[in-house]
Design a protein around this motif. Sequence first.
Motif, mmCIF file in Angstrom:
data_model
loop_
_atom_site.group_PDB
_atom_site.id
_atom_site.type_symbol
_atom_site.label_atom_id
_atom_site.label_comp_id
_atom_site.label_asym_id
_atom_site.label_seq_id
_atom_site.Cartn_x
_atom_site.Cartn_y
_atom_site.Cartn_z
ATOM 1 N N PRO A 128 0.820 -1.221 0.000
ATOM 2 C CA PRO A 128 0.000 0.000 0.000
ATOM 3 C C PRO A 128 0.854 1.270 0.000
ATOM 4 O O PRO A 128 1.967 1.296 0.520
ATOM 5 C CB PRO A 128 -0.824 -0.109 1.277
ATOM 6 N N TRP A 183 -5.057 9.152 -7.507
ATOM 7 C CA TRP A 183 -4.305 8.033 -8.085
ATOM 8 C C TRP A 183 -3.127 8.561 -8.909
ATOM 9 O O TRP A 183 -1.996 8.109 -8.741
ATOM 10 C CB TRP A 183 -5.218 7.170 -8.964
ATOM 11 N N ALA A 185 -16.555 -1.241 -7.977
ATOM 12 C CA ALA A 185 -15.746 -2.101 -7.110
ATOM 13 C C ALA A 185 -14.881 -3.056 -7.929
ATOM 14 O O ALA A 185 -13.723 -3.306 -7.574
ATOM 15 C CB ALA A 185 -16.642 -2.878 -6.153
ATOM 16 N N ALA A 189 -11.933 -1.003 -9.245
ATOM 17 C CA ALA A 189 -10.973 -0.717 -8.168
ATOM 18 C C ALA A 189 -10.213 -1.978 -7.783
ATOM 19 O O ALA A 189 -9.005 -1.935 -7.516
ATOM 20 C CB ALA A 189 -11.699 -0.133 -6.957
ATOM 21 N N GLY A 190 -10.900 -3.103 -7.760
ATOM 22 C CA GLY A 190 -10.269 -4.362 -7.377
ATOM 23 C C GLY A 190 -9.193 -4.819 -8.340
ATOM 24 O O GLY A 190 -8.294 -5.566 -7.957
ATOM 25 N N MET A 194 -6.239 -1.943 -7.145
ATOM 26 C CA MET A 194 -6.013 -1.513 -5.764
ATOM 27 C C MET A 194 -6.024 -2.725 -4.836
ATOM 28 O O MET A 194 -6.306 -3.841 -5.264
ATOM 29 C CB MET A 194 -7.085 -0.501 -5.350
ATOM 30 N N ILE A 195 -5.735 -2.500 -3.582
ATOM 31 C CA ILE A 195 -5.684 -3.558 -2.572
ATOM 32 C C ILE A 195 -6.993 -3.525 -1.796
ATOM 33 O O ILE A 195 -7.260 -2.562 -1.061
ATOM 34 C CB ILE A 195 -4.493 -3.326 -1.612
ATOM 35 N N GLU A 196 -7.809 -4.549 -1.941
ATOM 36 C CA GLU A 196 -9.103 -4.558 -1.246
ATOM 37 C C GLU A 196 -8.915 -4.925 0.224
ATOM 38 O O GLU A 196 -8.125 -5.809 0.560
ATOM 39 C CB GLU A 196 -10.085 -5.525 -1.906
ATOM 40 N N ALA A 246 -10.880 -0.652 7.108
ATOM 41 C CA ALA A 246 -10.450 0.548 6.389
ATOM 42 C C ALA A 246 -10.057 1.644 7.371
ATOM 43 O O ALA A 246 -10.760 1.901 8.345
ATOM 44 C CB ALA A 246 -11.572 1.038 5.479
ATOM 45 N N ALA A 290 -7.676 5.166 3.004
ATOM 46 C CA ALA A 290 -8.411 4.173 2.214
ATOM 47 C C ALA A 290 -9.457 4.855 1.334
ATOM 48 O O ALA A 290 -10.079 5.843 1.738
ATOM 49 C CB ALA A 290 -9.080 3.147 3.121
ATOM 50 N N PHE A 341 -17.514 -1.126 0.136
ATOM 51 C CA PHE A 341 -16.202 -1.659 -0.239
ATOM 52 C C PHE A 341 -15.129 -0.683 0.217
ATOM 53 O O PHE A 341 -15.394 0.512 0.349
ATOM 54 C CB PHE A 341 -16.084 -1.810 -1.771
ATOM 55 N N PHE A 350 -10.680 0.045 -0.322
ATOM 56 C CA PHE A 350 -9.459 -0.295 -1.049
ATOM 57 C C PHE A 350 -8.326 0.621 -0.598
ATOM 58 O O PHE A 350 -8.554 1.764 -0.219
ATOM 59 C CB PHE A 350 -9.661 -0.094 -2.562
#
Length: 144
Positions: A3, A42, A70, A73-74, A77-79, A85, A89, A137, A139
Amino acid sequence: MKPADPDRVIAVARSWLGTPYHDQATLKGVGCDCLGLARGVWREVVGPEPFPIPPYSRDWGETGPREVLAEGAGRMMIEVSPAEASAGALVLFRMDRRAIAKHVGILTGPDTFLHAYERLGVIEEPLTAAWRRRIAFAFLFPQR
């Protein structure tokens, strides 16, 4: 995938404060929507966007079989679970319990978050119980 530094994510996100709301835009100080804010963070924290974002509907009540936001993003990114969170996040909100997640924010502390909101632009506000229960969710931004 490791991360990104959450302090860097928060500092970059806060640099967008005051940016006016503009649907599907992503220009700091000029205009953005909630996804545009996340895309701008980002670019500053991670680098170039990995794929183009197709046009999307503003309908927070949209239903459907897929969690498109989602899923996107998945892929990059790191879920983490919404319960895990923490500051830095990216969280996705389900604005109607029957709808897909369509609103995006960035946690800035245990009880605060930053997002772009229609008519208000990019703001930081308390993560109230009403907002917290809508998180569907979460991430983490990856390192560059």
